[in-house]
Enzyme design. Structure first.
Site, PDB file in Angstrom:
ATOM      1  CG  HIS B 128     -10.591  45.535  30.360  1.00 20.07           C
ATOM      2  ND1 HIS B 128     -10.464  45.532  31.757  1.00 20.07           N
ATOM      3  CD2 HIS B 128     -11.601  46.071  29.690  1.00 20.07           C
ATOM      4  CE1 HIS B 128     -11.924  45.525  31.844  1.00 20.07           C
ATOM      5  NE2 HIS B 128     -12.394  46.318  30.738  1.00 20.07           N
ATOM      6  N   GLY B 179     -11.267  38.244  32.101  1.00 19.62           N
ATOM      7  CA  GLY B 179     -12.244  38.891  33.067  1.00 19.62           C
ATOM      8  C   GLY B 179     -13.168  40.029  31.941  1.00 19.62           C
ATOM      9  CG  HIS B 180     -14.749  42.969  28.660  1.00 17.14           C
ATOM     10  ND1 HIS B 180     -15.380  42.536  27.804  1.00 17.14           N
ATOM     11  CD2 HIS B 180     -15.537  44.179  28.845  1.00 17.14           C
ATOM     12  CE1 HIS B 180     -16.038  43.161  26.898  1.00 17.14           C
ATOM     13  NE2 HIS B 180     -15.980  43.973  28.375  1.00 17.14           N
ATOM     14  CG  HIS B 251     -20.157  43.736  31.576  1.00 19.76           C
ATOM     15  ND1 HIS B 251     -20.155  44.350  30.448  1.00 19.76           N
ATOM     16  CD2 HIS B 251     -19.777  45.247  32.218  1.00 19.76           C
ATOM     17  CE1 HIS B 251     -19.215  45.614  30.204  1.00 19.76           C
ATOM     18  NE2 HIS B 251     -19.266  45.878  31.459  1.00 19.76           N
ATOM     19  CD  GLU B 303     -20.769  49.248  32.128  1.00 18.85           C
ATOM     20  OE1 GLU B 303     -20.439  50.441  31.663  1.00 18.85           O
ATOM     21  OE2 GLU B 303     -19.700  48.530  31.659  1.00 18.85           O
ATOM     22  CD  GLU B 319     -21.967  49.547  27.506  1.00 22.71           C
ATOM     23  OE1 GLU B 319     -22.693  48.516  28.709  1.00 22.71           O
ATOM     24  OE2 GLU B 319     -21.020  49.955  26.613  1.00 22.71           O
ATOM     25  CB  CYS B 321     -20.864  47.800  23.395  1.00 21.24           C
ATOM     26  SG  CYS B 321     -20.414  49.291  23.359  1.00 21.24           S
ATOM     27  CB  CYS B 395     -16.918  50.320  25.152  1.00 15.30           C
ATOM     28  SG  CYS B 395     -17.478  51.241  26.246  1.00 15.30           S
ATOM     29  CB  CYS B 396     -20.193  53.403  22.845  1.00 13.83           C
ATOM     30  SG  CYS B 396     -20.794  52.126  24.496  1.00 13.83           S
TER      31      CYS B 396
END
Lengths: 622, 622
Positions: B128, B179-180, B251, B303, B319, B321, B395-396
């Site tokens: 991250h 990676g994200h 994801h 996810e 999700e 997000c 995160c949300c």
């Protein structure tokens, strides 16, 4: 009540339309192909203890259990076919190889001998050591019973004796229990085979200690800086002591192996609190957490039980090993209590969610048994929509090696003075001086004949399944007026050779609905005939089987599906809706029209034997 | 086509029945409670770089992103409320704190500074770093736009400049990508705010390099002895180059952030192949892999997106997000192409699966947004059946801090000579010299008035939603005969103050069905009114909402549900089946009887605002 005991698999011969072919496929295909796969993947050679870091096929923590189950299957199969010299020779060689891997102290585990010797007994939570030991014990007992040779049995006794020096309540021992249960039931078998109560005592220790405070897995986890929360403990059924557990939780195979071991210990010790716990947990499984097929485990996450009535069809897990384990648990409960409801569930799991895990040919497997499958099905890990020849984690194929040779013995139980038939599969049984021949085509036909080949004074009790709404019986041609007693037709007499008991169980196509709390099945029906769950495949019905509407009120007919000769198929009328979506995902205010069509349903357990196919078990209805 | 641009959030004032209250709840509740949670959990103090091993609150790899999103939200909220001196002061202090954590080389990441300094840039696949950097960039841009101060922006430019020395095609640099994903879209914002093309170039590099052979993540994984299979790569959308990707995979939040960044780069570079890839991926999402609520991600496993038409309601993920990210992706596509279908999906995700993630009070959240919930619902990880105040992986909640202040800006877009209304939420907008006041109660009412406050020669284009079957418009009281052009009512004139455009969108209760390939919805209907998806809660309908049968052909009525004043509820007739199960899990050959009852449906996004409740979105129908 005096409990029943199993009948030796070798005492039952089968020629019924379901089991007999499965046993033969196991002999000619499942066992040889599993041996080949074990060889190919290093699971046999590992017992030479020659593996070194950097070599291919790094030995896994569960490998020993895989090969042990194959060996157990070979031994059971040898008992069924005592003249098979080739099998006997092959098995003997493998047994010598396995024994050769035993360490001077009695320890016998290839992974922790060649890969990770410094971590022996350091991570019981995860590392399957006691689980592998249990499967080796089961194999050794089967080998002893099939051959009379004690060499494998003695080796495993040495291992069990060593384990008893490591685990126990005494100071200095590990106050622990397996992270993957199995050894409990295996130790009971070892106790039975050897007459040694110490093995039963160790089994009882593992069960009694489980989930007590301070929690062993928590303490062990702290040693390796792993923090285990209550979900991690519950996944291993170690969150509270077993007698306080009321819901079936966690990894479903672990749970059902534990419960089976609990029932074994309860039967052998006469411990009523333990048997009560088994009853409670059985009710949790069968009354609230079991798929209609007898599958257990509603989620791939942790391969686990979830909540009461949470039984999604498209994201099911229902692992083959769990269904086989439920058969064993139910069988123990049927034997321990004599109550018919346990045998009913045994039969339900057996003919559906257990046998669905293996192809008719015996060499293709499902690990997870979904109830709805189509192109959209989410597959990952061990979930597949087509049968597979093997898995990296190959517990299910190797479980079938040892499960199928036991099919005959699951049909019958005995206790002094009584011979009990739980599943009237055609064939024959001998027990004590008695010998009975069973004829018919059960479960596809309800006309069953029991012919006494060798008689004597005993009770013959035959299960009247709870699904059966109407039945009748005749003894030597004369109608029997006596009713069933608690689910069993019980005939006590001095049986003579040639005596004949005829039983007629009415087999109808039944419309099954689920408890309304099972929202996944709301508005849906399933079709059963006797113990057999039926399902729709696209090979018979074209694509979109989940969208077909099957009216519940109709005259279902019997017929045959192409490629499944001899198996009754259910035929009927269905409705197919027009597709008004115009290729879009969602559409508004258009009512699909419906056209009439026919449908063909085949036994769930036989799906995916005729090529890739969609599946619908719970059917949209009206 | 000349693309549209967003309108500054501060240029839109809201007084509609949905957005305005959400923005206010964000100001008074979501942001303050998120700040408090960040403080409580160590996410603020970590920027002092004083954490040492052994202290509580071990800084996590994603913490910086959480606080960055709160800061972005504070900055956006300050832009809406420029006179809020307390907010301005608080934000300024946090910005100074964050900047103080920047290292001499420009690096700014607390975890890899205080916890794991030797592993900087060593595990881009998992850790991250670039994701956190991107969120800090977004926060810095928002801070710059709200305050005019360059201090945060300059710090993030230094970080971005440093990142450009680490990543890139040149020898010696890491030929990698996040990676994200997230930094791609953030770099585009940084480029816009600074006018520096180098940030756009870096964004483009990350996108162009992604998924190329040899695969960066595979090479990186080999360095740390991790073997990544194709599923692991696909979870990060790195299995093949982005322009070759045709299915939305992996994801779902990562995917939608990537696609948004791709659209940003495509718009700024005029790259047709990249925009084509965005179109294709959007169609995969909205045409085959999106819940009716605009939710994305059909499984908690990874996810992730799964397969076309795999949209289970009880084991959904969807999700929050991901829905917010889909809103942003759709908004980019609407702006890039001007095509109404993108704005339709933006609206669908916005009013349903995005806003469902946060309570009306602004301080309780869903991470996963299931479509069917009852006592049986399997909850684990981030799945809950009741709204939560915070999550370990939060995160949300922090996404809502920055999403809600943007609601007004999502309603409008502009390009030279044209002002475009995609969502006619009541309030006002100013752009260039133009100012327009919007009246009405959209989306709960279809009568909308646009009053020119400050005029000029420009095109006013107003979206006619695809769900609208009938509409009419009048200009200064005279019916407009002109039709909609490609989904937009377009009025071009020299607008004078006081000019008034009246629009009437017919709002009906619509019966929605899913493509028959979505087996989870077979035989079911959903109810929508305009863009709003409705659902049944047990607080209104009693337990067992998933088993109620709602006939599709009936006269639905509008009313109000208790505790949701001012929100139209849908009322109608339903059937409730008797429970014939006698407490058993399955039962045979009993047809439940049906009794008539009424039902009340409320907007899906508002569920679980009146205490614990069951939920059914797709309704059993006839």
């Amino acid at each position: 009540m005096k409990p029943f005991s199993p009948i030796d698999p070798a005492a039952v011969k089968l020629n019924d339309p379901v089991f007999a072919g499965r046993v033969e496929a196991c002999r000619t295909s499942t066992i040889p192909s599993s041996v080949a796969k074990c060889r190919e993947t290093g699971r046999i050679d590992v017992f030479r203890l020659a593996w070194k870091e950097g070599m291919p096929n790094r030995p896994h923590i569960f490998w020993d259990s895989d090969f042990a189950k194959v060996l157990e299957g070979m031994a059971l199969m040898l008992a069924l076919n005592p003249d098979d010299q080739a099998l006997a020779g092959e098995l003997d060689g493998y047994v010598d190889l396995v024994i050769s891997a035993q360490q001077p102290d009695g320890y016998l585990n290839t992974h922790f001998t060649v890969v990770d010797p410094e971590n022996r007994w350091k991570n019981i939570y995860d590392c399957h050591e006691l689980y592998c030991a249990g499967h080796l014990m089961e194999a050794a007992v089967a080998h002893f019973r099939a051959t009379g040779s004690r060499k494998f049995l003695d080796a495993l006794c040495r291992y069990a004796d060593y384990i008893a020096t490591v685990f126990g309540s005494e100071p200095g021992k590990i106050h622990g229990y397996p992270g993957h249960e199995e050894i409990e039931l295996a130790l009971c078998k070892l106790a039975d085979a050897t007459g040694e109560a110490k093995y039963l005592k160790l089994a009882r220790y593992f069960i009694d200690e489980r989930g007590k405070q301070p929690n062993f897995f928590e303490l062990e986890g702290q040693q390796r800086h792993a923090s285990l929360n209550v979900d991690s403990l519950a996944n291993r059924q170690a969150h509270i002591p077993v007698r306080e557990q009321t819901d079936a939780v966690g990894h479903s195979v672990r749970a059902l192996y534990l419960y089976t071991g609990m029932a074994d210990v309860a039967m052998r010790t006469g411990d009523p609190s333990l048997l009560d716990a088994c009853r409670t947990l059985f009710d949790s499984v069968a009354g609230k957490r079991m798929y209609l097929i007898g599958g257990c485990g509603s989620t791939p996450v942790g391969e686990a039980f979830t909540n009461d009535y949470d039984l999604p069809n498209d994201t099911a897990y229902a692992e083959s090993c769990a269904a086989m384990a439920l058969v064993q648990f139910a069988r123990r409960m049927a034997d321990a209590t004599g109550e018919v409801r346990y045998a009913d569930v045994m039969e339900q799991a057996l003919y559906n969610g257990a046998l669905s895990g293996i192809s008719l040919g015996g060499d293709r497997f499902f690990y997870a048994n979904l109830l709805t499958v189509d192109d959209a099905t989410f597959t990952f890990g061990h979930i597949h929509t087509e049968r597979q020849p093997w898995f990296d984690c190959s517990c299910c194929p190797t479980s079938f090696c040892r499960f199928l040779p036991q099919l005959g013995s699951l049909a019958w139980s005995r206790r002094p003075g009584e011979l009990r038939c739980n599943i009237p599969a055609a064939g024959s049984v001998t027990s004590g001086g008695a010998a009975v021949k069973v004829s018919g085509r059960y479960p596809y036909d309800g006309e069953i004949g029991f012919e006494i080949i060798s008689g004597g004074n005993f009770v013959l009790s035959v299960r009247i399944p709870s699904w059966c709404r109407s039945w009748s019986a005749a003894l030597n041609g004369k109608p029997l007026e006596t009713g069933a007693k608690e689910g069993y037709l019980t005939v006590s007499r001095d049986w003579k050779a040639g005596d004949r008991l005829e039983l007629r169980l009415e087999l109808t196509v039944d419309v099954v609905r689920a408890n309304p709390k099972v929202t996944a099945d709301a508005g849906k029906i399933a079709l059963m005939r006797g113990p057999v769950v039926y399902a729709l495949e696209s090979v018979d019905n074209g694509p979109g089987v989940s969208t077909l509407i099957v009216p519940a009120e109709q005259a279902f007919r019997l017929g045959e599906a192409e490629g499944l000769a001899g198996v009754p198929a259910i035929l009927g009328e269905a409705l197919r809706e027009s597709d008004e979506s115009e290729g879009r995902l969602y559409f508004r205010n258009r009512t699909p029209s419906r056209t009439r069509t026919g449908f063909i349903a085949v036994p769930y357990a036989l799906w995916q034997n005729r090529g890739k196919s969609e599946l619908a078990t719970w059917l949209r209805s009206n």
